[in-house]
Design an enzyme around this catalytic site. Structure first.
Site, PDB file in Angstrom:
ATOM      1  N   CYS A 123      45.612 -20.541 -25.987  1.00 49.29           N
ATOM      2  CA  CYS A 123      45.257 -21.061 -24.665  1.00 49.29           C
ATOM      3  C   CYS A 123      45.726 -22.492 -24.425  1.00 49.29           C
ATOM      4  O   CYS A 123      45.690 -22.957 -23.299  1.00 49.29           O
ATOM      5  CB  CYS A 123      43.754 -20.961 -24.463  1.00 49.29           C
ATOM      6  SG  CYS A 123      43.184 -19.265 -24.489  1.00 49.29           S
ATOM      7  N   PHE A 136      39.709 -11.861 -21.415  1.00 48.51           N
ATOM      8  CA  PHE A 136      41.140 -12.110 -21.222  1.00 48.51           C
ATOM      9  C   PHE A 136      41.790 -11.200 -20.182  1.00 48.51           C
ATOM     10  O   PHE A 136      41.384 -10.058 -20.013  1.00 48.51           O
ATOM     11  CB  PHE A 136      41.879 -12.013 -22.566  1.00 48.51           C
ATOM     12  CG  PHE A 136      41.470 -13.098 -23.518  1.00 48.51           C
ATOM     13  CD1 PHE A 136      41.919 -14.390 -23.335  1.00 48.51           C
ATOM     14  CD2 PHE A 136      40.603 -12.849 -24.569  1.00 48.51           C
ATOM     15  CE1 PHE A 136      41.531 -15.418 -24.189  1.00 48.51           C
ATOM     16  CE2 PHE A 136      40.200 -13.859 -25.437  1.00 48.51           C
ATOM     17  CZ  PHE A 136      40.666 -15.146 -25.240  1.00 48.51           C
ATOM     18  N   HIS A 139      41.475 -25.848 -18.360  1.00 49.68           N
ATOM     19  CA  HIS A 139      41.718 -24.452 -18.756  1.00 49.68           C
ATOM     20  C   HIS A 139      40.425 -23.640 -18.614  1.00 49.68           C
ATOM     21  O   HIS A 139      39.403 -23.988 -19.217  1.00 49.68           O
ATOM     22  CB  HIS A 139      42.214 -24.406 -20.203  1.00 49.68           C
ATOM     23  CG  HIS A 139      42.181 -23.011 -20.787  1.00 49.68           C
ATOM     24  ND1 HIS A 139      42.878 -21.970 -20.224  1.00 49.68           N
ATOM     25  CD2 HIS A 139      41.513 -22.506 -21.845  1.00 49.68           C
ATOM     26  CE1 HIS A 139      42.639 -20.867 -20.920  1.00 49.68           C
ATOM     27  NE2 HIS A 139      41.811 -21.168 -21.916  1.00 49.68           N
ATOM     28  N   ASN A 149      40.531 -15.215 -18.229  1.00 54.22           N
ATOM     29  CA  ASN A 149      41.242 -16.193 -19.048  1.00 54.22           C
ATOM     30  C   ASN A 149      42.620 -15.620 -19.393  1.00 54.22           C
ATOM     31  O   ASN A 149      42.725 -14.669 -20.162  1.00 54.22           O
ATOM     32  CB  ASN A 149      40.406 -16.445 -20.319  1.00 54.22           C
ATOM     33  CG  ASN A 149      41.053 -17.420 -21.283  1.00 54.22           C
ATOM     34  OD1 ASN A 149      42.247 -17.687 -21.216  1.00 54.22           O
ATOM     35  ND2 ASN A 149      40.259 -17.944 -22.208  1.00 54.22           N
TER      36      ASN A 149
HETATM   37  C1  LIG Z   1      30.440 -14.382 -23.901  1.00 50.05           C
HETATM   38  C2  LIG Z   1      29.802 -15.189 -22.772  1.00 50.05           C
HETATM   39  C3  LIG Z   1      30.295 -14.633 -21.431  1.00 50.05           C
HETATM   40  C4  LIG Z   1      28.294 -15.026 -22.830  1.00 50.05           C
HETATM   41  O1  LIG Z   1      27.678 -15.884 -21.906  1.00 50.05           O
HETATM   42  P1  LIG Z   1      26.409 -16.767 -22.339  1.00 50.05           P
HETATM   43  O2  LIG Z   1      26.767 -17.472 -23.604  1.00 50.05           O
HETATM   44  O3  LIG Z   1      25.992 -17.591 -21.197  1.00 50.05           O
HETATM   45  O4  LIG Z   1      25.302 -15.652 -22.533  1.00 50.05           O
HETATM   46  P2  LIG Z   1      24.375 -15.308 -23.777  1.00 50.05           P
HETATM   47  O5  LIG Z   1      24.092 -16.511 -24.600  1.00 50.05           O
HETATM   48  O6  LIG Z   1      23.222 -14.558 -23.195  1.00 50.05           O
HETATM   49  O7  LIG Z   1      25.264 -14.304 -24.599  1.00 50.05           O
HETATM   50  C5  LIG Z   1      25.390 -12.929 -24.276  1.00 50.05           C
HETATM   51  C6  LIG Z   1      25.767 -12.216 -25.541  1.00 50.05           C
HETATM   52  O8  LIG Z   1      27.081 -12.643 -25.946  1.00 50.05           O
HETATM   53  C7  LIG Z   1      27.035 -13.069 -27.315  1.00 50.05           C
HETATM   54  N1  LIG Z   1      28.048 -14.109 -27.495  1.00 50.05           N
HETATM   55  C8  LIG Z   1      28.176 -15.259 -26.803  1.00 50.05           C
HETATM   56  N2  LIG Z   1      29.261 -15.934 -27.232  1.00 50.05           N
HETATM   57  C9  LIG Z   1      29.809 -15.190 -28.217  1.00 50.05           C
HETATM   58  C10 LIG Z   1      30.964 -15.339 -29.037  1.00 50.05           C
HETATM   59  N3  LIG Z   1      31.773 -16.395 -28.923  1.00 50.05           N
HETATM   60  N4  LIG Z   1      31.234 -14.371 -29.945  1.00 50.05           N
HETATM   61  C11 LIG Z   1      30.441 -13.269 -30.047  1.00 50.05           C
HETATM   62  N5  LIG Z   1      29.348 -13.071 -29.275  1.00 50.05           N
HETATM   63  C12 LIG Z   1      29.044 -14.016 -28.369  1.00 50.05           C
HETATM   64  C13 LIG Z   1      25.616 -13.594 -27.483  1.00 50.05           C
HETATM   65  O9  LIG Z   1      25.258 -13.625 -28.849  1.00 50.05           O
HETATM   66  C14 LIG Z   1      24.811 -12.570 -26.695  1.00 50.05           C
HETATM   67  O10 LIG Z   1      24.608 -11.407 -27.450  1.00 50.05           O
HETATM   68  P3  LIG Z   1      23.261 -10.555 -27.270  1.00 50.05           P
HETATM   69  O11 LIG Z   1      23.211 -10.181 -25.822  1.00 50.05           O
HETATM   70  O12 LIG Z   1      23.426  -9.403 -28.191  1.00 50.05           O
HETATM   71  O13 LIG Z   1      22.157 -11.495 -27.664  1.00 50.05           O
HETATM   72  C15 LIG Z   1      30.140 -16.680 -22.894  1.00 50.05           C
HETATM   73  O14 LIG Z   1      29.484 -17.223 -24.023  1.00 50.05           O
HETATM   74  C16 LIG Z   1      31.608 -16.947 -23.002  1.00 50.05           C
HETATM   75  O15 LIG Z   1      32.366 -16.881 -22.020  1.00 50.05           O
HETATM   76  N6  LIG Z   1      32.034 -17.309 -24.206  1.00 50.05           N
HETATM   77  C17 LIG Z   1      33.442 -17.555 -24.499  1.00 50.05           C
HETATM   78  C18 LIG Z   1      33.753 -19.011 -24.345  1.00 50.05           C
HETATM   79  C19 LIG Z   1      34.917 -19.379 -25.194  1.00 50.05           C
HETATM   80  O16 LIG Z   1      34.777 -19.750 -26.334  1.00 50.05           O
HETATM   81  N7  LIG Z   1      36.110 -19.270 -24.656  1.00 50.05           N
HETATM   82  C20 LIG Z   1      37.309 -19.620 -25.343  1.00 50.05           C
HETATM   83  C21 LIG Z   1      38.211 -18.464 -25.257  1.00 50.05           C
HETATM   84  S1  LIG Z   1      39.586 -18.756 -26.226  1.00 50.05           S
HETATM   85  C22 LIG Z   1      40.531 -19.821 -25.372  1.00 50.05           C
HETATM   86  O17 LIG Z   1      40.347 -20.050 -24.198  1.00 50.05           O
HETATM   87  C23 LIG Z   1      41.603 -20.443 -26.169  1.00 50.05           C
HETATM   88  C24 LIG Z   1      42.453 -19.534 -27.028  1.00 50.05           C
HETATM   89  O18 LIG Z   1      42.149 -18.388 -27.284  1.00 50.05           O
HETATM   90  O19 LIG Z   1      43.517 -19.973 -27.467  1.00 50.05           O
END
Ligand SMILES: CC(C)(COP(=O)(O)OP(=O)(O)OC[C@H]1O[C@@H](n2cnc3c(N)ncnc32)[C@H](O)[C@@H]1OP(=O)(O)O)[C@@H](O)C(=O)NCCC(=O)NCCSC(=O)CC(=O)O
Length: 403
Positions: free
Chosen positions: A170, A218, A314, A347
């Site tokens: 990303c 994604f 981003h 994303n």
């Molecule tokens: C997954 C989400 C939509 C969930 O939203 P919230 O965190 O507000 O909600 P929440 O806390 O109730 O979480 C809902 C469920 O998702 C799970 N959960 C949250 N984040 C997680 C993760 N990173 N990996 C695995 N599980 C995850 C929680 O444990 C929960 O499980 P349960 O419901 O079982 O309790 C969000 O956290 C999100 O968008 N995370 C990704 C952000 C991120 O790191 N992006 C970078 C992408 S990579 C990038 O951009 C760069 C690259 O790749 O190069």
């Protein structure tokens, strides 16, 4: 202007420096025509096409996650028809990397061509005037690669200097723009075409406990910008000056985010701590980039506060944008362009940052029509595996239509 033996005209660039900072001269974006999937149908669709509907707990969890992403729809090249033709994509026991690469080899440059054609039209000069090409994608594992195909499809001159950035994830878009800035400022007359083209095809797999967030986040898209420093031709319309650029790696976070090419495609790892890690580190990155731009360590000393800026962040995920908004105490509309791109496309990894610049440009033009006072200074943040943060200070005319 120089001409080759075949009579093609092209701008020769020299070892002399360009005038002033590198500037964004044109932008184009594109999405594949394969499938547009609304977010509230996504979990149903994934579990149906992968014949996993019996995994009710996992499906419920994907639904929960989807509802929290802030995404409304995403575009994909991968369709049910392609999946029917490639049952191996759904069987982790059968190698499928080659078959995926065969598709990506055509589709990744093709998507970039659609975006590039729009940028070149806006730029107003012939494609043969492009002197450098920087291509970023996580979907290229063969050589010669998508950069050469793009150059051929666009009819770029055979003297064009090509660079391909692979697996920057990303932050690929941010890195490509940073590199374009260095090239444009150090080679008078250089015109750099920056292309980011991403498709989730290598990552699509059976849903399991470890890949639901990747499935939910994604999407596919390509973004192209043309970058150059002065002097500008009459047809060129400078938009965003790239005043300073920095890269910083957060020590000890190499396991937080990652991609790995395997025999069955590509595995993504998105650690739960990523939003928090970015939240702890973005301000330091911004201070460094502004110190480089203004020659001191105090952005306030330059009468610039974070809320005075326009923002290009981003759209890695909704909690990342929330975290950045909170730590920098940004007013709610400051990240509106990033949230718009996340909502409309998900994303799209390295291509996302180009979509955000394009959306910001559109919003600024609209606001200028209403005589709103627009910020002159801005900040761009892109991040990815490392964890690596690319930061850029931008400068734009207060009235985007005055140029
Ligand atoms: C997954 C989400 C939509 C969930 O939203 P919230 O965190 O507000 O909600 P929440 O806390 O109730 O979480 C809902 C469920 O998702 C799970 N959960 C949250 N984040 C997680 C993760 N990173 N990996 C695995 N599980 C995850 C929680 O444990 C929960 O499980 P349960 O419901 O079982 O309790 C969000 O956290 C999100 O968008 N995370 C990704 C952000 C991120 O790191 N992006 C970078 C992408 S990579 C990038 O951009 C760069 C690259 O790749 O190069």
């Amino acid at each position: 202007m120089t001409r080759d033996k075949a009579g093609n005209a092209y701008e020769s660039c020299s070892m002399e420096h360009g005038d002033g900072p590198a500037t964004v001269l044109a932008i184009g974006t594109a999405n594949p025509s394969g499938a547009i999937v609304p977010n509230d149908e996504f979990a149903d669709q994934v579990f149906r096409v992968t014949k996993s509907e019996h995994l009710t707990d996992l499906k419920e969890k994907l639904n929960r996650i989807c509802h929290k992403t802030g995404i409304e729809k995403r575009h994909f090249h991968l369709t049910e028809e392609i999946l029917r033709a490639h049952p191996e994509f759904l069987d982790s026991g059968i190698p499928s990397l080659d078959a995926r690469m065969d598709i990506m080899e055509t589709e990744v440059p093709k998507l970039a061509v659609s975006a590039a054609a729009k940028a070149i039209t806006e730029w107003g000069r012939p494609a043969t005037d492009i002197t450098h090409l920087v291509f970023s994608t996580y979907s290229a594992c063969r050589a010669p690669s998508a950069d050469l195909q793009l150059a051929s499809l666009l009819g770029l001159h055979h003297s064009v200097c090509r660079t391909i950035l692979s697996l920057h994830g990303c932050y690929g878009g941010g890195r490509a723009l940073h590199l374009a800035k260095d090239i444009a400022e150090n080679n008078r007359g250089a015109r750099v075409l920056v292309a980011c083209s991403e498709t989730t095809l290598p990552c699509f797999s059976m849903p399991d406990g470890s890949n639901l967030v990747g499935h939910a986040l994604f999407g596919d898209g390509a973004g192209v910008m043309i970058v150059g420093a002065g002097p500008f031709t009459i047809s060129e319309r400078p938009m965003f000056e790239m005043v300073s650029a920095t890269q910083r790696t957060i020590p000890g976070t190499e396991h937080a985010l990652g991609m790995q090419v395997t025999g069955r495609g590509m595995d993504f790892h998105v650690g739960i701590q990523v939003p928090m890690l970015l939240g702890h580190n973005v301000e330091r990155c911004l201070l460094d980039a502004f110190a480089l731009a203004f020659g001191n360590d105090d952005h306030d000393g330059n009468n610039v506060t974070w809320n005075d800026l326009f923002w290009v962040v981003h759209p890695g995920g909704r909690p990342i944008l929330d975290k950045i908004e909170t730590v920098l105490k940004l007013e709610p509309d400051k990240l509106a362009a990033s949230r718009h791109v996340l909502r409309e496309y998900g994303n799209m990894s390295g291509a996302s940052i180009v979509f955000v610049v394009d959306e910001l440009r559109r919003r600024r033009e609209e606001e200028a029509d209403h005589d709103h006072q627009l910020p002159e200074w801005g900040a761009m943040l892109a991040f990815g595996p490392g964890i690596t943060i690319e930061t850029m200070v931008l400068h734009a005319p207060r009235n985007p239509k005055a140029n």
